[in-house]
Design a protein around this motif. Sequence first.
Motif, PDB file in Angstrom:
ATOM      1  N   CYS A  51       9.175  -9.197 -12.141  1.00 58.62           N
ATOM      2  CA  CYS A  51       8.311  -8.566 -13.125  1.00 58.62           C
ATOM      3  C   CYS A  51       8.284  -7.066 -12.821  1.00 58.62           C
ATOM      4  CB  CYS A  51       6.916  -9.159 -13.127  1.00 58.62           C
ATOM      5  SG  CYS A  51       5.742  -8.347 -12.085  1.00 58.62           S
ATOM      6  N   ILE A  52       7.949  -6.308 -13.847  1.00 52.83           N
ATOM      7  CA  ILE A  52       7.900  -4.853 -13.704  1.00 52.83           C
ATOM      8  C   ILE A  52       6.500  -4.389 -14.090  1.00 52.83           C
ATOM      9  CG2 ILE A  52       8.854  -2.657 -14.481  1.00 52.83           C
ATOM     10  CD1 ILE A  52      11.444  -4.208 -15.143  1.00 52.83           C
ATOM     11  N   ILE A  53       5.913  -3.556 -13.243  1.00 49.41           N
ATOM     12  CA  ILE A  53       4.614  -2.967 -13.556  1.00 49.41           C
ATOM     13  C   ILE A  53       4.742  -1.456 -13.544  1.00 49.41           C
ATOM     14  CG2 ILE A  53       3.279  -4.897 -12.623  1.00 49.41           C
ATOM     15  CD1 ILE A  53       2.708  -3.102 -10.165  1.00 49.41           C
ATOM     16  N   ARG A  54       3.863  -0.812 -14.303  1.00 46.53           N
ATOM     17  CA  ARG A  54       3.782   0.647 -14.289  1.00 46.53           C
ATOM     18  C   ARG A  54       2.614   1.024 -13.381  1.00 46.53           C
ATOM     19  NH1 ARG A  54       6.028   3.403 -18.122  1.00 46.53           N
ATOM     20  NH2 ARG A  54       5.631   1.780 -19.653  1.00 46.53           N
ATOM     21  N   LEU A  55       2.874   1.922 -12.488  1.00 44.73           N
ATOM     22  CA  LEU A  55       1.883   2.357 -11.499  1.00 44.73           C
ATOM     23  C   LEU A  55       1.955   3.876 -11.462  1.00 44.73           C
ATOM     24  CD1 LEU A  55       0.006   1.374  -9.087  1.00 44.73           C
ATOM     25  CD2 LEU A  55       2.031   1.663  -7.690  1.00 44.73           C
ATOM     26  N   GLY A  56       0.979   4.530 -12.095  1.00 45.87           N
ATOM     27  CA  GLY A  56       1.060   5.978 -12.211  1.00 45.87           C
ATOM     28  C   GLY A  56       2.244   6.329 -13.095  1.00 45.87           C
ATOM     29  N   GLY A  57       3.087   7.204 -12.646  1.00 48.23           N
ATOM     30  CA  GLY A  57       4.252   7.605 -13.429  1.00 48.23           C
ATOM     31  C   GLY A  57       5.511   6.853 -13.079  1.00 48.23           C
ATOM     32  N   GLN A  58       5.404   5.795 -12.282  1.00 50.04           N
ATOM     33  CA  GLN A  58       6.603   5.068 -11.864  1.00 50.04           C
ATOM     34  C   GLN A  58       6.506   3.590 -12.244  1.00 50.04           C
ATOM     35  OE1 GLN A  58       6.893   5.128  -7.605  1.00 50.04           O
ATOM     36  NE2 GLN A  58       4.750   4.611  -7.312  1.00 50.04           N
ATOM     37  N   GLY A  91       0.815  -1.208   0.000  1.00 53.63           N
ATOM     38  CA  GLY A  91       0.000   0.000   0.000  1.00 53.63           C
ATOM     39  C   GLY A  91       0.849   1.259   0.000  1.00 53.63           C
ATOM     40  N   GLU A  92       1.947   1.224   0.747  1.00 52.82           N
ATOM     41  CA  GLU A  92       2.859   2.372   0.765  1.00 52.82           C
ATOM     42  C   GLU A  92       3.487   2.597  -0.599  1.00 52.82           C
ATOM     43  OE1 GLU A  92       4.471   2.680   5.320  1.00 52.82           O
ATOM     44  OE2 GLU A  92       5.578   1.402   3.937  1.00 52.82           O
ATOM     45  N   LEU A  93       3.650   1.509  -1.352  1.00 56.91           N
ATOM     46  CA  LEU A  93       4.201   1.630  -2.712  1.00 56.91           C
ATOM     47  C   LEU A  93       3.134   2.088  -3.710  1.00 56.91           C
ATOM     48  CD1 LEU A  93       6.374  -1.616  -2.800  1.00 56.91           C
ATOM     49  CD2 LEU A  93       7.187   0.752  -2.604  1.00 56.91           C
ATOM     50  N   GLY A  94       1.885   2.178  -3.261  1.00 57.01           N
ATOM     51  CA  GLY A  94       0.803   2.632  -4.127  1.00 57.01           C
ATOM     52  C   GLY A  94      -0.081   1.520  -4.638  1.00 57.01           C
ATOM     53  N   LEU A  95       0.200   0.295  -4.270  1.00 54.30           N
ATOM     54  CA  LEU A  95      -0.567  -0.858  -4.745  1.00 54.30           C
ATOM     55  C   LEU A  95      -1.729  -1.114  -3.797  1.00 54.30           C
ATOM     56  CD1 LEU A  95       0.022  -2.411  -7.281  1.00 54.30           C
ATOM     57  CD2 LEU A  95       1.104  -4.160  -5.928  1.00 54.30           C
ATOM     58  N   ARG A  96      -2.878  -0.472  -4.070  1.00 54.66           N
ATOM     59  CA  ARG A  96      -4.079  -0.570  -3.226  1.00 54.66           C
ATOM     60  C   ARG A  96      -5.283  -0.864  -4.110  1.00 54.66           C
ATOM     61  NH1 ARG A  96      -2.091   4.653  -2.420  1.00 54.66           N
ATOM     62  NH2 ARG A  96      -0.745   4.749  -0.619  1.00 54.66           N
ATOM     63  N   ASP A  97      -6.379  -1.229  -3.475  1.00 50.01           N
ATOM     64  CA  ASP A  97      -7.623  -1.457  -4.206  1.00 50.01           C
ATOM     65  C   ASP A  97      -7.947  -0.235  -5.062  1.00 50.01           C
ATOM     66  OD1 ASP A  97      -7.703  -3.792  -2.826  1.00 50.01           O
ATOM     67  OD2 ASP A  97      -9.466  -3.304  -1.645  1.00 50.01           O
ATOM     68  N   ARG A 143      -4.756   1.642 -10.799  1.00 50.04           N
ATOM     69  CA  ARG A 143      -4.566   1.129 -12.157  1.00 50.04           C
ATOM     70  C   ARG A 143      -3.103   0.765 -12.372  1.00 50.04           C
ATOM     71  NH1 ARG A 143      -7.781   5.023 -16.080  1.00 50.04           N
ATOM     72  NH2 ARG A 143      -5.675   5.164 -16.811  1.00 50.04           N
ATOM     73  N   VAL A 144      -2.879  -0.399 -12.970  1.00 48.00           N
ATOM     74  CA  VAL A 144      -1.516  -0.870 -13.226  1.00 48.00           C
ATOM     75  C   VAL A 144      -1.413  -1.359 -14.668  1.00 48.00           C
ATOM     76  CG1 VAL A 144      -1.102  -1.544 -10.831  1.00 48.00           C
ATOM     77  CG2 VAL A 144      -2.018  -3.215 -12.426  1.00 48.00           C
ATOM     78  N   GLU A 145      -0.189  -1.392 -15.177  1.00 54.15           N
ATOM     79  CA  GLU A 145       0.100  -1.944 -16.501  1.00 54.15           C
ATOM     80  C   GLU A 145       1.283  -2.885 -16.371  1.00 54.15           C
ATOM     81  OE1 GLU A 145       1.271   0.945 -19.405  1.00 54.15           O
ATOM     82  OE2 GLU A 145       1.709  -0.575 -20.911  1.00 54.15           O
ATOM     83  N   MET A 146       1.173  -4.076 -16.946  1.00 57.43           N
ATOM     84  CA  MET A 146       2.284  -5.024 -16.928  1.00 57.43           C
ATOM     85  C   MET A 146       3.323  -4.567 -17.942  1.00 57.43           C
ATOM     86  SD  MET A 146       3.731  -7.741 -15.789  1.00 57.43           S
ATOM     87  CE  MET A 146       2.477  -8.604 -14.846  1.00 57.43           C
TER      88      MET A 146
END
Length: 78
Positions: free
Chosen positions: A51-58, A32-38, A41-44
């Motif tokens: 694995c690497i995902i895009r979360l917002g601008g990071q 959650g602190e990394l931004g991964l919450r319910d 939006r994410v992109e693989m």
Amino acid sequence: MHDLIPLSALAVGQLAQVGLVLGQPDQVHRLGELGLRDGTRVEMVQQGSPCIIRLGGQKLCFRNDELIQVLVRPGTER
């Protein structure tokens, strides 16, 4: 919850929305602190381990054991 899949099952370039984060409370808090919450939006970006995902601008990098705890709803528009 039947439309949720593991984050690791997304194809490269596929978008999704986080639906559920499972795990030990400290792990869920860390993600959650990394931004991964319910609702996030994410992109693989890259499958596998790591694995690497895009979360917002990071971009975030995860090992497979962390991915199994994140369930997503695929098909979110950009």
